[in-house]
Design a protein around this motif. Structure first.
Motif: not given
Length: 291
Positions: A239-253, A255-261
């Protein structure tokens, strides 16, 4: 070995301290009736450990303590004493007694309160110590060396078995008999303890079956609990690994949204600048075309 002195103080009729010197050979005590001759013999038996008040011609052991005398026209009388003490000194130059001293003094003290004390050469001792000390000498309290009134007739009319007992005791067999009796009592005690131990062992063996089953169940429960803890740890790690992966994906998204903005904001600023330029040109053209 021979008896040297007998000291009495407060014993029966001996109110004052009295010491009798016993020389080697025959010692005679003479005197009229009631003068206390028998009290000397009683003192010998008493200091060697006699425990029977009847053997000392008394109703209780406290009767050996001087009871006092009444006042008379010729005597003021004497008050009763609080204790009786008798000391017997034995010459041990030949080493007959198992004691490293040339003289051995046995002392017995009786208090009116009922307490009794023994001492050997001034050192507190037990009745057993006195009995053991005298057992090899043939002069102990049960060795038939003191023959009182009426006892001689009992010896003369004794049965062969009784005479054998007298001879054995006079020969020093009593010590070994006492030791045998003591050893037998210890064996009986040990046998009783062994029986009790056997009963306890049987009871423990009877309880071993249920206890073994309970112990096996407890071991299985511990194994299951360990497996459950391990499974929970694995699940939590997953569960911790999944949450970490989700968190990293959310952080990547993010960052992309910030760049697009930022890009859109730049384009918006450029569009606004172009619009301002066009409006300025339009106003300038309008001014030129005006009449």
């Amino acid at each position: 070995m021979h008896l040297k002195t007998l000291s009495l103080k407060g014993f029966k009729s001996f109110a004052s301290a009295t010491t009798l010197h016993l020389e080697p050979g025959i010692t005679c005590v003479v005197g009229p009736n009631g003068s206390g001759k028998s009290n000397v013999v009683d003192a010998l038996a008493w200091v060697m450990g006699e425990q029977g008040a009847r053997s000392l011609r008394g109703a209780s052991m406290q009767d050996v303590i001087f009871a006092g005398t009444a006042a008379t026209p010729t005597s003021p009388g004497r008050p009763p004493l609080g204790r009786a003490e008798v000391s017997l000194t034995i010459d041990n130059a030949d080493g007959a007694l198992p004691f490293a001293a040339p003289e051995v003094t046995i002392t017995r003290t009786m208090f009116r309160s009922g307490g009794s004390e023994y001492a050997i050469n001034g050192t507190p001792a037990r009745l057993l110590d006195v009995t053991e000390l005298l057992s090899d000498t043939g002069i102990g309290r049960e060795m038939h060396v003191i023959v009182g009134q009426g006892q001689l007739d009992a010896v003369l009319h004794a049965t062969p078995e009784e005479r054998r007992g007298f001879i054995e005791e006079a020969a020093g067999v009593l010590k070994h008999r006492k030791r045998k009796e003591k050893a037998l009592r210890k064996l009986d005690t040990m046998q009783a303890g062994l029986v009790r131990l056997t009963d306890l062992a049987a009871e423990v063996r009877r309880q071993l079956g249920p206890l073994a089953r309970q112990a096996d169940a407890a071991r299985r429960a511990q194994t299951v609990q360990a497996e459950v803890r391990e499974a929970r740890s694995v699940l939590l790690a997953h569960d911790v690994a999944l949450a970490q992966a989700a968190l990293e994906a959310d952080l990547a998204d993010e960052a992309a949204a910030s760049a697009r903005r930022a890009e859109l904001e730049q384009r918006l600023a450029a569009a606004r600048a172009a619009l301002a330029t066009a409006e300025a040109a339009e106003r300038a053209a309008a001014a030129r075309l005006a009449p």
